[in-house]
Each structure stands twice: as C-alpha cells, then as structure tokens.
Design a protein around this motif. Structure first.
Motif, short mmCIF file in Angstrom:
data_model
loop_
_atom_site.label_atom_id
_atom_site.label_comp_id
_atom_site.label_asym_id
_atom_site.label_seq_id
_atom_site.Cartn_x
_atom_site.Cartn_y
_atom_site.Cartn_z
N LEU A 83 0.84 -1.19 0.00
CA LEU A 83 0.00 0.00 0.00
C LEU A 83 0.88 1.25 0.00
CD1 LEU A 83 -2.69 -1.01 2.65
CD2 LEU A 83 -2.93 -1.02 0.16
N PRO A 84 0.46 2.30 -0.68
CA PRO A 84 1.25 3.55 -0.66
C PRO A 84 1.25 4.13 0.75
CG PRO A 84 -0.91 3.92 -1.67
CD PRO A 84 -0.76 2.42 -1.49
N PRO A 85 2.28 4.91 1.09
CA PRO A 85 2.33 5.49 2.45
C PRO A 85 1.16 6.44 2.67
CG PRO A 85 3.98 6.50 1.01
CD PRO A 85 3.41 5.33 0.27
N PRO A 86 0.63 6.47 3.88
CA PRO A 86 -0.52 7.35 4.15
C PRO A 86 -0.13 8.81 4.04
CG PRO A 86 0.35 6.44 6.19
CD PRO A 86 1.07 5.74 5.07
N ALA A 87 -1.08 9.63 3.61
CA ALA A 87 -0.83 11.07 3.49
C ALA A 87 -0.68 11.68 4.88
CB ALA A 87 -2.00 11.74 2.76
N LYS A 88 0.22 12.67 4.97
CA LYS A 88 0.44 13.32 6.25
C LYS A 88 -0.79 14.15 6.65
CE LYS A 88 5.47 13.67 5.81
NZ LYS A 88 6.64 14.60 5.80
N PRO A 89 -1.24 14.02 7.86
CA PRO A 89 -2.42 14.79 8.27
C PRO A 89 -2.11 16.28 8.32
CG PRO A 89 -1.42 13.71 10.17
CD PRO A 89 -0.71 13.19 8.94
N VAL A 90 -3.09 17.08 7.96
CA VAL A 90 -2.95 18.54 8.02
C VAL A 90 -3.26 19.00 9.44
CG1 VAL A 90 -3.78 20.74 7.12
CG2 VAL A 90 -3.60 18.75 5.60
#
Length: 215
Positions: A42-49
């Motif tokens: 799985l692609p790395p999770p997006a960084k939370p804003v």
C-alpha cells in the motif's frame, strides 16, 4: 553506340543503406519509471494537516506567562501586572530596541504611561531573538519608564500570536483581553477601560517591524 555508364556496386550499396536508415523509425528515449509502490504494498498514508493553533484576541482569556525583567532578572507574571493593587488592568507592549516604528512610538507610549500609570500597569516584552540582552536593557533604561521583560524563544509572542513591534494587548484584572492592536488606538481603549466602559474598537491593525523569531 556506347551503353550508359554503370554506378559502382559499392556506391549502390551505400545509397541503399542510407535509404534504409532514413525510413527506419527512431528509437524512443528511455522513459522514467513511475514512482509507484511495489505490487502488493500500500502507498504510504498522506500526512495529516495540522491546523494552526488559535491565538487569543479581544474577548478571549489572556495566556498566563512568567518572564524575567531585563534589568533585575526578577521573574514577573501576567497577574503581577493585571491584578496589581489599585490597577484596572495592564498593557502588554511587544517592543524592539531596533525597530524604527517603535522609535516613533516612544513619545506616544510615554504620554500614555504618564496619563494612566496610576490606573493601568505598563509592561514591555521583547521577543526578538536577534537582539542582545544588553542592548535591550540599555534601550529600555533610556526609552521606557516601565518594566521590560525578555521573551526568550518568542514563546509568549507565540501564545499571543503577536507579529509586530509595537503591538499592544490590554488585559483587565479578570485576565480577559479587552484590546489588541496598534499604539494609535491604544489611548481611547485605555480611557474606556478606566471608565469601566466597553472598548468600542477592541481590535485594530498593528503596524511595525516583524518580530524576529530566529536569531
């Protein structure tokens, strides 16, 4: 009658080779590989804003702090000014010993201090990390007749969201910010505070130099 001359075989071969090269498709340039995750991963999770922390303004509770005075090294708190006996609040002034806007505001600030010093406590805060303690102390001794506190790391400036010098916050004895803004509108705000009236213009624009949070 002479027969037409024939081209040498080597010339014919060369011509045929050139024609073959001209008609051949050109090789495609190597295309860069796409930066994709390998199959099965799985692609790395997006960084939370992370939202910027809310900064207090007029009507909000003023953040408490403890800072040292540049002349004596004595630790002073917000309450020691805002809740001082006989005072109806405190004026927190973010100042600088280099900013020309602060130099222009020295006379108006001195007049306000002279007029309200018996009713409102005045305190300066220097949060500029590119100004030396000795320079701040020398300037404060010459320019301001009230305590000057050193805000190391601009921590208190961050708590208040202060961005400019000069920039003022008026805090009443209950710890509520009654005014925030520039020196130009500070006089009417103090008059209304002392009279026990609501501050009509509780927020105004502070014009000045940007607080230097890094040396």
């Amino acid at each position: 009658m002479r027969s037409p001359s024939r081209l040498p075989i080597s010339v014919l071969v060369l011509c045929l080779a050139c024609l073959g090269l001209a008609g051949a498709p050109r090789a495609r340039a190597a295309e860069p590989l796409e930066d994709k995750a390998p199959l099965g991963e799985l692609p790395p999770p997006a960084k939370p804003v992370v939202p910027a922390p809310a900064v207090p303004r007029a009507g909000d509770k003023a953040p408490a702090f403890t800072l040292k005075a540049v002349d004596s090294g004595q630790a002073r708190t917000l309450a020691s000014f805002a809740k001082a006996k006989g005072m109806k609040g405190a004026v927190l002034l973010f100042l600088s010993c280099r900013c020309p806007y602060v130099a222009q505001a020295r006379a108006p600030i001195a007049e306000l201090f002279k007029q309200y010093r018996d009713k409102v406590a005045f305190v300066g805060l220097n949060a500029n990390q590119n100004e030396k303690a000795d320079d701040i102390k020398a300037d404060a001794g010459q320019s301001f007749a009230f305590p000057m506190l050193r805000d190391d790391g601009s921590k208190v400036a961050d708590l208040y969201g202060a961005q400019r010098t000069p920039e003022a916050f008026v805090v009443d004895p209950s710890g509520v910010i009654r005014y925030h803004g520039g020196v130009a509108d500070l006089g009417p705000a103090l008059a209304q505070l002392v009279a026990g009236a609501p501050v009509a213009k509780a927020e105004s624009k502070a014009f000045g130099c940007t607080i230097k949070r890094k040396p």
